[in-house]
Design an enzyme around this catalytic site. Structure first.
Site, PDB file in Angstrom:
ATOM      1  N   CYS A 164       0.848  -1.185   0.000  1.00  0.00           N
ATOM      2  CA  CYS A 164       0.000   0.000   0.000  1.00  0.00           C
ATOM      3  C   CYS A 164       0.890   1.244   0.000  1.00  0.00           C
ATOM      4  O   CYS A 164       1.905   1.302   0.675  1.00  0.00           O
ATOM      5  CB  CYS A 164      -0.943   0.083   1.188  1.00  0.00           C
ATOM      6  N   ARG A 174       3.847  -0.365  -4.941  1.00  0.00           N
ATOM      7  CA  ARG A 174       3.619  -0.887  -3.592  1.00  0.00           C
ATOM      8  C   ARG A 174       2.302  -1.653  -3.477  1.00  0.00           C
ATOM      9  O   ARG A 174       2.043  -2.302  -2.468  1.00  0.00           O
ATOM     10  CB  ARG A 174       3.606   0.267  -2.583  1.00  0.00           C
ATOM     11  N   TRP A 188      -2.915  -2.714  -1.654  1.00  0.00           N
ATOM     12  CA  TRP A 188      -2.655  -4.143  -1.819  1.00  0.00           C
ATOM     13  C   TRP A 188      -3.527  -4.807  -0.760  1.00  0.00           C
ATOM     14  O   TRP A 188      -3.266  -4.694   0.444  1.00  0.00           O
ATOM     15  CB  TRP A 188      -1.179  -4.459  -1.594  1.00  0.00           C
ATOM     16  N   ASN A 228      -1.875   1.893   5.786  1.00  0.00           N
ATOM     17  CA  ASN A 228      -1.024   0.799   5.303  1.00  0.00           C
ATOM     18  C   ASN A 228      -0.679  -0.042   6.520  1.00  0.00           C
ATOM     19  O   ASN A 228      -0.153   0.477   7.498  1.00  0.00           O
ATOM     20  CB  ASN A 228       0.246   1.406   4.675  1.00  0.00           C
ATOM     21  N   GLY A 229      -0.990  -1.333   6.480  1.00  0.00           N
ATOM     22  CA  GLY A 229      -0.722  -2.203   7.628  1.00  0.00           C
ATOM     23  C   GLY A 229      -1.939  -3.057   7.939  1.00  0.00           C
ATOM     24  O   GLY A 229      -2.845  -3.175   7.101  1.00  0.00           O
ATOM     25  N   GLU A 238      16.587 -18.635  -7.917  1.00  0.00           N
ATOM     26  CA  GLU A 238      16.266 -17.271  -8.347  1.00  0.00           C
ATOM     27  C   GLU A 238      15.664 -17.276  -9.763  1.00  0.00           C
ATOM     28  O   GLU A 238      14.709 -16.550 -10.033  1.00  0.00           O
ATOM     29  CB  GLU A 238      17.542 -16.408  -8.278  1.00  0.00           C
ATOM     30  N   LYS A 250      11.997 -15.803 -10.594  1.00  0.00           N
ATOM     31  CA  LYS A 250      11.786 -14.737 -11.588  1.00  0.00           C
ATOM     32  C   LYS A 250      10.730 -15.163 -12.593  1.00  0.00           C
ATOM     33  O   LYS A 250       9.821 -14.411 -12.916  1.00  0.00           O
ATOM     34  CB  LYS A 250      13.073 -14.426 -12.357  1.00  0.00           C
ATOM     35  N   GLU A 265       7.076 -15.461 -11.006  1.00  0.00           N
ATOM     36  CA  GLU A 265       6.398 -14.257 -10.528  1.00  0.00           C
ATOM     37  C   GLU A 265       5.969 -13.323 -11.649  1.00  0.00           C
ATOM     38  O   GLU A 265       4.980 -12.612 -11.502  1.00  0.00           O
ATOM     39  CB  GLU A 265       7.202 -13.523  -9.457  1.00  0.00           C
ATOM     40  N   HIS A 314      15.806 -37.615  -6.887  1.00  0.00           N
ATOM     41  CA  HIS A 314      15.092 -37.926  -5.647  1.00  0.00           C
ATOM     42  C   HIS A 314      13.622 -37.521  -5.728  1.00  0.00           C
ATOM     43  O   HIS A 314      12.965 -37.409  -4.700  1.00  0.00           O
ATOM     44  CB  HIS A 314      15.782 -37.244  -4.461  1.00  0.00           C
ATOM     45  N   LYS A 368       5.727  -4.517  -4.383  1.00  0.00           N
ATOM     46  CA  LYS A 368       7.179  -4.411  -4.286  1.00  0.00           C
ATOM     47  C   LYS A 368       7.682  -4.534  -2.854  1.00  0.00           C
ATOM     48  O   LYS A 368       8.674  -5.188  -2.595  1.00  0.00           O
ATOM     49  CB  LYS A 368       7.606  -3.066  -4.878  1.00  0.00           C
TER      50      LYS A 368
HETATM   51  O1  M6R Z   1      12.683  -5.736  -0.244  1.00  0.00           O
HETATM   52  P1  M6R Z   1      13.138  -7.142   0.012  1.00  0.00           P
HETATM   53  O2  M6R Z   1      14.410  -7.460  -0.656  1.00  0.00           O
HETATM   54  O3  M6R Z   1      13.216  -7.444   1.476  1.00  0.00           O
HETATM   55  O4  M6R Z   1      12.024  -8.052  -0.591  1.00  0.00           O
HETATM   56  C1  M6R Z   1      12.035  -9.432  -0.400  1.00  0.00           C
HETATM   57  C2  M6R Z   1      11.082 -10.122  -1.347  1.00  0.00           C
HETATM   58  O5  M6R Z   1       9.774  -9.690  -1.126  1.00  0.00           O
HETATM   59  C3  M6R Z   1      11.452  -9.850  -2.815  1.00  0.00           C
HETATM   60  O6  M6R Z   1      12.761 -10.229  -3.089  1.00  0.00           O
HETATM   61  C4  M6R Z   1      10.491 -10.606  -3.749  1.00  0.00           C
HETATM   62  O7  M6R Z   1      10.697 -11.975  -3.645  1.00  0.00           O
HETATM   63  C5  M6R Z   1      10.674 -10.115  -5.183  1.00  0.00           C
HETATM   64  N1  M6R Z   1       9.395  -9.958  -5.804  1.00  0.00           N
HETATM   65  C6  M6R Z   1      11.489 -11.050  -6.009  1.00  0.00           C
HETATM   66  O8  M6R Z   1      11.631 -10.602  -7.310  1.00  0.00           O
END
Ligand code: M6R
Length: 607
Positions: free
Chosen positions: A2, A27, A73, A99-100, A480, A484, A487, A503, A602
């Protein structure tokens, strides 16, 4: 999660609020809204969808020079216009953006309903304006403080009252809030990107603080009304850093910025003559750093993957036992905090709730926690005992790319520093430094192969499942790559240590399931090749990310992405980049919203 913005000053508030919300959209982007004041009344406009949808229903010439805005959000209550913020009290005079999460909202709602309040939304947030209304006797700040005493949970809020023209009250507990000091105007936002077009003078609020702003200035107090003196900080980056420029989206821009962002993370931090690193922000003396017997790293998502690489490197190069753990798990495990351990909290945003709360728990137990953060002035950066800013510049796309490689750079520097205090000779240190300094150019070379990766992305974008496989330092890179892809493209992807496929995951292999193998020319290459052959024998297509000139790997793979030959310890930098591009081009081919993928945000400031 948010985004919040508030403005008061001589200008029309609405365009400033909408522009600020646009910059905060990363956000959260389920719905958005504004409340703009004229003496005696508030105009509230809310709309499901992104800021463009809100803009389309907001009257062009909406008068009023103070107001608040929000991009959501969703946590409590579905995504619809009614649940969008701002929320009003039942008289319609008080508007709140939040926000929260208010954890005791059911109790508060029951109490307020008992007093005759009729709620319109399903949110936890709507209790806040109604509680404030209960205490309002002409002084908005006092009413907000009285209401805060009832709230349990987390909040960053901004509040306006129709009968208090030109006033905004903000409060923070667990969700970030920053004051912007302009010329005859003031702003309040959940991060500085929303106000950088208007001012670079900012004040970061801490938990438990309340701010009152009007066009003339601000005052900060705690919830018991005691004044709190704050430091004014200067934002050092420019507006163009948060603009797309000629790129079609932020993710592509940020991927292509990596040669410069990695160079920035290294800049001024290498002492070539003695082949070590210089990290001024650690705030720990040499003896403390020499006596560290274990490094523990906490983080989430991509930052956790950087931590996994860091842990592996610290162990193999500096010979310090190291582990990287998910902050969300560690926090609830009642962790043992040993005296001679050094902790790192890794976070691009510096606001991730899981990482922040885990860090606080470790500090409460007497642990020393260093931050590896990108966002200057963020909560983790401010609350840690010291740390390293990675300086990758604002990262706007939800998928983290350049922050990841800069976090790696921070770990490589710290490893070099620790290793040189222990058993790494000056000669070996020099080789490490040379290899580290060669990374930006090597990454630029990988980026030059974008067209081939785009072709491969198009070829495989219709697959429903992917496997990403790597060993050693490439295992976190496989994780990773899978993160990527899933998401931003919504293709199901699993990252595995290559040795693990037999396994279980090998059961997934078929002609429809591509496997992405990450195969550097390190000591594990032969093992990887055997695993590739196992997949091949079962008809699974293979995309290999390997080293230029590796004919054997190229001949087994259906598609081969060549990266420059490196010191094997440095492949995480170069081999993650093709995976970022692969995810990007698959998502693009599927027509996804790459920068703002569904259900995500984000900065994850709720648990
Ligand atoms: O701001 P941060 O690095 O703490 O965020 C952690 C995760 O939320 C962040 O890396 C998330 O997994 C991303 N969307 C990955 O691309």
């Amino acid at each position: 999660m948010c985004g919040i913005i508030g403005y008061v000053g001589p200008k029309r508030a609405t365009p400033i609020l909408l522009e600020g919300l646009k910059r905060l959209e990363y956000r959260g982007y389920d719905s958005a809204g504004v409340a703009v004041g004229l003496p005696g009344s508030l105009t509230v406009v809310k709309k499901t969808g992104k800021i463009a949808a809100l803009r389309s229903v907001t009257p062009k010439e909406l008068p009023g020079n103070w107001g608040i805005g929000h991009t959501r959000w969703a946590t409590h209550g579905g995504v619809n216009d009614v649940n969008a913020h701002p929320h009003l009290d039942s008289s319609g005079k008080i508007a709140v953006v939040h926000n929260g999460i208010i954890e005791n909202y059911r109790t508060l709602r029951g109490m307020l309903e008992h007093d005759g309040v009729v709620f319109k939304s399903d949110t936890d947030s709507e209790v806040i304006p109604n509680l404030i209304a209960r205490y309002f006797e002409g002084d908005l700040e006092a009413a907000v403080k009285a209401a805060l005493n009832h709230l349990e949970g987390t909040y960053g809020i901004a509040v306006v009252h129709a009968d208090r023209p030109g006033e905004i009250v903000g409060a923070r507990n667990g969700s970030p809030l920053v004051i912007g000091i302009g010329e005859g105007e003031m702003l309040l936002a959940s991060d500085v990107t929303a106000m950088i077009a208007h001012t670079k003078q900012v004040v970061y609020l801490n938990d438990g603080e309340v701010v009152f702003i009007d066009a003339e200035g601000y005052r900060t107090t705690d919830r018991d009304d005691q004044p709190v003196r704050k430091q004014v900080d200067e934002v050092t980056w420019e507006l163009n850093h948060i603009e797309k420029g000629d790129y079609p989206c932020y993710m592509e821009k940020e991927i292509f910025e990596q040669p410069e962002s990695i160079a920035r993370a290294l800049s001024g931090r290498i002492e070539r003559d003695i082949a070590t690193a210089k990290l001024g922000g650690l705030n720990l003396d040499r003896r403390h750093l020499r006596e560290v017997n274990r490094v523990r790293i906490i983080a989430a998502g991509t930052s956790w993957h950087a931590g996994l690489v860091g842990a592996s490197l610290l162990e193999s190069v500096a010979r310090i036992p190291a582990q990287a753990e998910l902050a969300s798990e560690l926090r609830y495990r009642n962790p043992v905090v040993e005296k001679d351990s050094l902790w790192f909290a890794v976070s691009q945003s510096g606001e991730t709730a899981d990482t922040l709360y885990a860090m606080r728990e470790i500090k409460r137990k007497g642990g020393t926690v260093l931050g590896i953060c990108n966002v200057v002035g963020s909560t983790i950066a401010r609350e840690s005992d010291g740390g390293v800013y990675v300086h990758s510049g604002p990262e706007i796309a939800v998928a983290s790319t350049k922050a990841f490689t800069s976090q790696l750079a921070a770990f490589y520097l710290f490893t070099l520093f620790e290793a040189r205090m222990r058993d790494l000779s000056q000669e070996e240190g020099k080789r490490f430094v040379e290899a580290l300094e060669s990374v930006p150019a090597a990454v630029a070379k990988v980026l030059a192969g974008r067209d081939e990766i785009q072709r491969i992305g198009k070829k495989y974008s219709k697959a429903r499942d992917f496997l990403f496989l790597g060993r050693g330092l490439m295992y976190p890179i496989a994780l990773e790559g899978a993160l990527k892809l899933k998401e931003i493209s919504y293709i199901h992807a699993e990252g595995y240590a290559s040795g693990e496929i037999k396994h279980g995951p090998i059961a997934l292999v078929s002609e429809e399931v591509p496997s992405v193998f990450i195969v550097p020319n390190d000591g594990l290459r032969e093992k990887n090749i055997s695993n590739m052959r196992e997949i091949k024998a079962r008809g699974g297509p293979i995309i290999a990310v390997g080293v230029e000139g590796d004919e054997e790997v190229a001949s087994i793979a259906d598609d081969f992405i060549a990266t420059p030959r490196m010191d094997p310890r440095f492949y995480p930098f170069t081999m993650v980049v093709p995976l970022q591009l692969l995810a990007y081009f698959c998502a693009l081919d599927l027509g996804r919203d790459v920068d703002q993928p569904r259900n995500l945000a984000k900065s994850v400031t709720v648990e």
